[in-house]
Design an enzyme around this catalytic site. Structure first.
Site, mmCIF file in Angstrom:
data_model
loop_
_atom_site.group_PDB
_atom_site.id
_atom_site.type_symbol
_atom_site.label_atom_id
_atom_site.label_comp_id
_atom_site.label_asym_id
_atom_site.label_seq_id
_atom_site.Cartn_x
_atom_site.Cartn_y
_atom_site.Cartn_z
ATOM 1 N NE ARG A 167 14.509 23.580 0.028
ATOM 2 C CZ ARG A 167 13.309 23.155 -0.362
ATOM 3 N NH1 ARG A 167 12.751 22.103 0.204
ATOM 4 N NH2 ARG A 167 12.661 23.773 -1.325
ATOM 5 C CG HIS B 285 14.332 17.510 -4.917
ATOM 6 N ND1 HIS B 285 14.118 16.871 -3.724
ATOM 7 C CD2 HIS B 285 13.171 18.190 -5.186
ATOM 8 C CE1 HIS B 285 12.885 17.135 -3.292
ATOM 9 N NE2 HIS B 285 12.301 17.932 -4.141
ATOM 10 C CG HIS C 8 8.854 15.578 -6.497
ATOM 11 N ND1 HIS C 8 7.851 16.481 -6.785
ATOM 12 C CD2 HIS C 8 9.603 16.155 -5.534
ATOM 13 C CE1 HIS C 8 8.014 17.560 -6.047
ATOM 14 N NE2 HIS C 8 9.066 17.400 -5.270
ATOM 15 C CG ASP D 69 7.949 22.431 0.782
ATOM 16 O OD1 ASP D 69 8.206 21.212 0.763
ATOM 17 O OD2 ASP D 69 8.490 23.253 0.022
ATOM 18 C CD GLU E 67 8.587 15.371 -2.094
ATOM 19 O OE1 GLU E 67 9.817 15.517 -2.054
ATOM 20 O OE2 GLU E 67 7.816 16.336 -2.088
HETATM 21 C C1 GLA Z 1 10.013 19.498 -2.896
HETATM 22 C C2 GLA Z 1 10.402 20.625 -2.033
HETATM 23 C C3 GLA Z 1 9.666 21.838 -2.417
HETATM 24 C C4 GLA Z 1 9.810 22.126 -3.873
HETATM 25 C C5 GLA Z 1 9.409 20.943 -4.677
HETATM 26 C C6 GLA Z 1 9.699 21.130 -6.127
HETATM 27 O O1 GLA Z 1 8.930 18.822 -2.500
HETATM 28 O O2 GLA Z 1 10.271 20.338 -0.678
HETATM 29 O O3 GLA Z 1 10.102 22.917 -1.669
HETATM 30 O O4 GLA Z 1 11.145 22.457 -4.147
HETATM 31 O O5 GLA Z 1 10.098 19.814 -4.247
HETATM 32 O O6 GLA Z 1 9.202 22.299 -6.625
#
Ligand code: GLA
Length: 376
Positions: free
Chosen positions: A107, A132, A203, A275, A341
């Site tokens: 982000r 992304h 991803h 996350d 990731e």
């Molecule tokens: C990433 C983000 C998550 C989500 C996924 C896709 O890993 O950090 O919050 O948006 O991608 O769904």
């Protein structure tokens, strides 16, 4: 030939016949997969190694479509979420299954940043934030692709100046290679004609029991990180680099993912689970960092992640919700897979204290991520 020898020979054939050769794995049919998109041909490439591993990659978004990995009995299973047709991907609820991600993985707050006194406004596709690479990120474009040999496919994409708001024409080249050591190796290179932020990642949604086989709460995870970057409610880093000590974010001792995911913790509430971005311990000399290791106890499958990046996003599939039915009619439920990731920190263009993500003309961006499979 004597009867006994004949029987032994027949037995040998039977034994060999039971161990599935890679070409017998029920992989996705490349002829049934393709199509045309944005005036370009969408194809599916099949990579194999001598240990029987198979990975199939499409040039639509540079996605890993399936990835066949043995368990401790030598049985191969497909361990990534995805679809067996292009249409499956085009109609999916979740849009990042197996994709390459860019120009900026993760982000950027308020979909905006300042560079050399100019303010750049990016596409906002995650509330007010940019995620992304924007509305049409590298996950959503058709890459040029060449399969150079049985183990390697080269993807390239020229991301034009101004795309999704980013400055500079960025030439991106990505290599996917399946090595003899059961590694899926991804190397990213890029050059630009104007200074621009770049943060490329991958991803795949992994479930080491098999795609669509329950959740990943019982996968045991190690992350080589003493710190992480806490976020606000929009999952944008606050700027703090916080120690993981005494928190559910401490994975320095391997731990089942589900053990603490429902703890009463503000950060876990913001992410609806894990996350977050972990700050890796990087080696002092040359060589890659072992960023993370995942073990699936029932099958014995293991996956190690190596990188030259300073950080890794561990996303526990919190937004998967059972709305997608993928390959072989399997439903992708809540926390049915995890993503690891490799990356620079989220929102780095707005945090000058974070490692820089700015690529200058004349420089070459290079990033590597290896997913290495094994058993224990
Ligand atoms: C990433 C983000 C998550 C989500 C996924 C896709 O890993 O950090 O919050 O948006 O991608 O769904």
């Amino acid at each position: 030939m004597k009867t006994r020898q004949l029987i032994m020979l027949a037995g040998l054939f039977l034994i060999l016949g039971c161990k599935k050769a890679p070409e017998q794995l029920p992989v996705v049919d490349p002829l049934a997969f393709g199509g045309e998109l944005d005036g370009k041909k969408v194809e599916l490439f099949t990579l194999k190694n001598e240990q029987g591993m198979v990975v199939q990659i499409t040039n639509f978004g540079g996605r890993v479509v399936d990835l066949w990995v043995p368990d401790r009995e030598g049985r191969f299973t497909d361990v990534v979420l995805g679809y067996s047709t292009l249409d499956g991907y085009l109609n999916s609820n979740e849009i990042y299954y197996g994709t390459l991600v860019g120009r900026y993985g993760n982000r950027i707050g308020n979909a905006r940043f300042t560079l050399n006194d100019s303010v750049y406004t990016l596409a906002a596709n995650d509330g007010i934030n940019h995620l992304h690479g924007g509305v049409k990120g590298y996950n959503d474009v058709v890459w040029d692709a060449v399969q150079s040999d049985e183990k390697t496919v080269l993807l390239s994409y020229l991301s034009p100046d101004g795309e999704e708001g980013y400055p500079g024409n960025l030439q991106v080249n990505v290599t996917y290679e399946l090595t003899p050591d059961n590694e899926l190796k991804i190397e990213y290179r890029a050059t630009t004609d104007k200074p621009t932020p770049v943060n490329l990642t991958h991803h795949s949604y992994f479930n080491l029991k098999g795609a669509g086989e329950g959740d990943i709460n019982d996968h045991v995870l190690y992350i080589n990180a003493p710190f992480y970057t806490p976020v606000d409610g929009g999952l944008i880093p606050t700027g703090e680099i916080a120690p993981v000590d005494g928190t559910p974010f401490d994975f320095r001792t391997p731990m089942a993912i589900g053990a603490r995911v429902n703890d009463d913790n503000e950060q876990l509430k913001y992410g609806q689970g894990y996350d977050h971005n972990w700050v890796l311990t990087t080696p002092s000399g040359p060589g890659l960092t072992l960023a993370a290791r995942v073990v699936e106890p029932s099958t014995g499958r293991t996956m190690e992640v190596f990188t030259n990046e300073p950080a890794i996003q561990f996303y526990g599939g919190n937004f998967l919700n059972g709305k997608d039915t993928g390959k072989n009619g399997k439903v992708y439920n809540h926390r049915g897979a995890l993503c690891l990731e490799t990356q620079h920190f989220p929102d780095s263009p707005n945090h000058l204290e974070f490692p820089s993500v700015i690529l200058e003309p004349g420089q070459e961006y290079y990033s590597i991520c290896i997913y290495k499979f094994g058993v224990e």
